[in-house]
Design a protein around this motif. Structure first.
Motif, short mmCIF file in Angstrom:
data_model
loop_
_atom_site.label_atom_id
_atom_site.label_comp_id
_atom_site.label_asym_id
_atom_site.label_seq_id
_atom_site.Cartn_x
_atom_site.Cartn_y
_atom_site.Cartn_z
N VAL A 4 25.23 48.91 18.73
CA VAL A 4 24.49 48.32 19.84
C VAL A 4 24.53 49.24 21.06
CG1 VAL A 4 24.29 46.31 21.36
CG2 VAL A 4 25.12 46.01 19.03
N LYS A 5 23.37 49.34 21.72
CA LYS A 5 23.28 50.07 22.99
C LYS A 5 22.97 49.06 24.07
CE LYS A 5 20.82 54.05 22.95
NZ LYS A 5 19.81 55.05 22.48
N PRO A 6 23.97 48.54 24.77
CA PRO A 6 23.71 47.54 25.81
C PRO A 6 22.89 48.15 26.94
CG PRO A 6 26.08 47.82 25.42
CD PRO A 6 25.39 48.92 24.70
N ASP A 7 22.12 47.29 27.67
CA ASP A 7 21.25 47.85 28.70
C ASP A 7 21.88 47.86 30.09
OD1 ASP A 7 21.13 45.21 29.22
OD2 ASP A 7 19.03 44.94 28.60
N SER A 8 23.13 47.41 30.20
CA SER A 8 23.81 47.47 31.51
C SER A 8 25.32 47.40 31.28
CB SER A 8 23.39 46.28 32.38
OG SER A 8 23.87 45.08 31.78
N PHE A 9 26.08 47.79 32.31
CA PHE A 9 27.55 47.68 32.21
C PHE A 9 27.96 46.22 32.05
CE2 PHE A 9 27.90 51.81 34.83
CZ PHE A 9 27.94 52.58 33.67
N GLU A 10 27.23 45.32 32.74
CA GLU A 10 27.56 43.89 32.67
C GLU A 10 27.43 43.39 31.22
OE1 GLU A 10 25.58 45.29 35.04
OE2 GLU A 10 27.23 45.14 36.49
N ASN A 11 26.31 43.77 30.59
CA ASN A 11 26.11 43.31 29.21
C ASN A 11 27.10 43.97 28.25
OD1 ASN A 11 24.12 41.60 29.98
ND2 ASN A 11 22.43 42.98 29.44
N ALA A 12 27.49 45.21 28.56
CA ALA A 12 28.48 45.89 27.71
C ALA A 12 29.81 45.15 27.79
CB ALA A 12 28.64 47.34 28.16
N ALA A 13 30.19 44.77 29.01
CA ALA A 13 31.46 44.06 29.20
C ALA A 13 31.43 42.72 28.46
CB ALA A 13 31.74 43.86 30.69
N PRO A 136 34.64 42.39 32.60
CA PRO A 136 33.97 41.11 32.91
C PRO A 136 34.07 40.73 34.38
CG PRO A 136 35.33 40.94 30.94
CD PRO A 136 35.62 42.27 31.52
N ASP A 137 35.13 41.19 35.09
CA ASP A 137 35.27 40.84 36.51
C ASP A 137 34.75 41.94 37.43
OD1 ASP A 137 36.51 38.50 35.67
OD2 ASP A 137 38.48 39.48 35.62
N GLY A 138 34.00 42.89 36.91
CA GLY A 138 33.48 43.97 37.76
C GLY A 138 34.28 45.24 37.59
N ALA A 139 34.28 46.08 38.64
CA ALA A 139 34.91 47.40 38.53
C ALA A 139 36.27 47.43 39.21
CB ALA A 139 33.99 48.43 39.15
N THR A 154 46.06 51.38 24.95
CA THR A 154 45.77 51.59 26.37
C THR A 154 46.01 50.29 27.13
OG1 THR A 154 43.47 50.87 26.37
CG2 THR A 154 43.87 53.16 25.74
N SER A 155 46.03 50.41 28.47
CA SER A 155 46.24 49.22 29.30
C SER A 155 44.94 48.47 29.59
CB SER A 155 46.91 49.64 30.62
OG SER A 155 46.04 50.53 31.32
N LEU A 156 43.82 48.93 29.02
CA LEU A 156 42.55 48.24 29.28
C LEU A 156 42.60 46.83 28.70
CD1 LEU A 156 39.73 50.91 28.65
CD2 LEU A 156 41.26 50.60 30.60
N ALA A 157 42.10 45.87 29.48
CA ALA A 157 42.10 44.48 29.03
C ALA A 157 40.85 44.23 28.19
CB ALA A 157 42.13 43.55 30.24
N ARG A 158 40.84 43.08 27.55
CA ARG A 158 39.69 42.68 26.74
C ARG A 158 38.39 42.75 27.56
NH1 ARG A 158 39.27 39.62 22.13
NH2 ARG A 158 37.24 38.64 21.92
N GLY A 159 37.38 43.39 27.00
CA GLY A 159 36.09 43.47 27.69
C GLY A 159 35.97 44.67 28.63
N GLU A 160 37.08 45.42 28.78
CA GLU A 160 37.04 46.54 29.74
C GLU A 160 36.74 47.88 29.06
OE1 GLU A 160 39.78 45.38 33.52
OE2 GLU A 160 40.81 46.40 31.88
#
Ligand SMILES: Cc1cc2nc3c(=O)[nH]c(=O)nc-3n(C[C@H](O)[C@H](O)[C@H](O)COP(=O)(O)OP(=O)(O)OC[C@H]3O[C@@H](n4cnc5c(N)ncnc54)[C@H](O)[C@@H]3O)c2cc1C
Ligand code: FES
Ligand code: FES
Lengths: 287, 158
Positions: A4-13, A136-139, A154-160
């Motif tokens: 999948v190629k999401p069309d925005s960072f929001e949709n990717a998250a 999901p909560d922004g940047a 890594t320390s990245l949370a789900r969706g990050e």
């Protein structure tokens, strides 16, 4: 498997957050596709973000550089500005793989794959590089040093995910260097490695120093005692002896066919010494 | 698995194909498009036998997915000669016997061409580093490096 190629960072998250199976982000694919081929990882979903805004760009920002997460090693290596400001970061990235691998591999993929031997990571850490994370909560921004938490983790949370790496501005008379030990001259995984970043005053005295070592612990390590050994000196023999001792003390490597504990520890000290001297000369110091 | 419809440009020709999400560009070229010039030596980025350029960058086609090439420009060994006229690199490789079994040769030619476009006058060391990701099990590298240098000199008009 879905691609999948999401069309925005929001949709990717959102997509990352909602996915239930095994998910990978496809940057250069030089880890992901190798792992798929070896059937080590069989993703249900591959998310490609390379087309999204800023992902392939290097931009000047507050005297430093923001490097999009999908910028390849080859693109980074061709950028005169980043080469001049952070040569150690560029040389770490350029050591990865072959010309072909350089055409695709990214620093962020190298970082997030989570290998303790990842070649671009120690110099990003000594540079004080900042990862911009989108979720999901922004940047949010965190030091690159806080991203890896163990082999493959890594320390990245789900969706990050990471959208860019920021390499900060630095004063005059400052530079960095990265070296690794491998048994051949190309195409191998570091047995040990070291990055050093220095700032000097007008007399060549070191006013700021950061030393990081790779492949000698579960994650990259910043060695504060090694920094302390260099600050206030012009890298005289005594300072170098203390640097090497501090680096050796910070090593806790594994023992395997690629290098024994003793060998990895010894070479990490030698590499830190050599990298410190290269960084010092690049920063304009003469000793 | 969902089949994807992809449109790319290969050696200047607009090309359409269907592929699965996990199919490599190498598999697409060889198995879907009948372009068997790129070889599979390892499938994991180590040997360079599958080298092509993607939007002008030298890459291993085994480490690119077919689905990633939508809208891309790809150059393969099939596009290197101009009709019956071999590219200088191809001709010199033959003249100087810089190949034996030939499995590595398409990848090495594509990689060497990409080097000479960037750096028409490389040192031997630069050629060796550039080609470090192209393995050859028969010829030995000396003849390959020499052939690249002979072709480079000819292409510079020297
Ligand atoms: C022949 C060969 C030689 C190699 N030599 C070396 C070497 O010398 N030194 C070395 O360190 N490595 C080496 N590697 C490993 C690899 O090339 C590097 O780790 C590379 O930097 C990975 O980057 P990538 O863009 O290809 O990542 P990918 O394979 O696309 O992704 C790697 C990981 O990062 C995650 N990821 C990617 N982008 C993001 C993002 N934006 N946010 C969050 N997570 C993300 C993915 O989900 C995946 O888990 C080699 C690989 C090959 C095939
Ligand atoms: S088949 Fe792609 S590098 Fe070996
Ligand atoms: S000629 Fe046989 S692998 Fe190179």
């Amino acid at each position: 498997m879905r691609y999948v190629k999401p069309d925005s960072f929001e949709n990717a998250a959102q997509l990352l957050f909602d996915s239930t199976g095994i998910t990978r982000i496809l940057a250069g694919g030089t880890d992901v596709l190798v792992q798929m081929k070896a059937e080590m990882v069989e993703p249900d979903l591959l998310i490609d973000l390379k087309h999204l805004s800023g992902m392939r760009e290097i931009t000047h920002e507050n005297g430093g550089f923001r490097i999009g997460a999908a910028v390849s090693g080859a693109e980074l290596g061709e950028h005169a500005g980043v080469n001049a400001l952070w040569p150690g970061v560029v040389e770490g990235m350029e050591l990865i793989g072959s010309t072909q691998v350089q055409g695709r591999a990214t620093m962020v993929g190298n970082l997030c794959n989570g290998s303790p031997a990842a070649d671009s990571v120690p110099a990003m850490v000594t540079a004080g590089a900042i990862a911009r994370i989108h979720g999901p909560d922004g940047a949010r921004d965190i030091p690159v040093y806080e991203v890896p938490t163990g082999p493959g983790k890594t320390s990245l949370a789900r969706g990050e995910f990471i959208t860019s790496i920021y390499l900060p501005a630095r004063p005059e008379n400052a530079s960095d260097a990265y070296l690794r030990f491998i048994p051949r001259t190309e195409m191998d995984i570091a047995v040990s490695s070291a990055a050093v970043s220095l700032e000097l005053d007008s007399k060549g005295i070191c006013t700021e120093a950061k030393v990081a070592i790779g492949a000698v612990a579960p994650t990259v390590r910043l060695v504060d005692d090694a920094s302390a050994a260099l600050i206030g000196t012009s890298l005289d023999d005594d300072a170098i002896t203390k640097l090497v001792a501090a680096v050796e003390a910070a090593c806790s490597p594994i023992d395997d066919k690629r290098g024994t504990i003793a060998f990895r520890t010894k070479t990490a000290g030698v590499l830190a010494k050599r990298a410190a001297k290269i960084a010092y000369a690049r920063a304009g110091g003469t000793s | 698995m969902k089949t994807n419809h992809i449109q790319t440009t290969i050696n200047g020709d607009v090309t359409e194909f269907l592929c699965n999400a996990d199919e490599s560009l190498l598999d697409v070229l060889r198995d879907r498009l009948g372009m068997t010039g790129a070889k599979e030596g390892c499938g994991t980025g180590d040997c360079g036998a599958c080298s092509v350029t993607l939007n002008g960058r030298l890459v291993c086609s085994c480490l690119v997915l077919g689905v990633e090439t939508e809208g891309a420009e790809i150059q393969t060994i099939e596009g290197m000669a101009n009709g019956d006229n071999l590219h200088t690199l191809q001709r010199v490789f033959l003249e100087e016997a810089a190949l034996q079994c030939g499995i590595c040769t398409p990848g090495i030619l594509i990689a060497a061409k990409s080097l000479l476009e960037k750096n028409p006058n490389p040192t031997d060391t630069e050629v060796r580093y550039w080609l470090a990701g192209n393995l050859c099990r028969c010829t030995g590298y000396d003849k390959i490096i020499k052939a690249v240098q002979t072709a480079a000199a000819e292409m510079r008009g020297a």
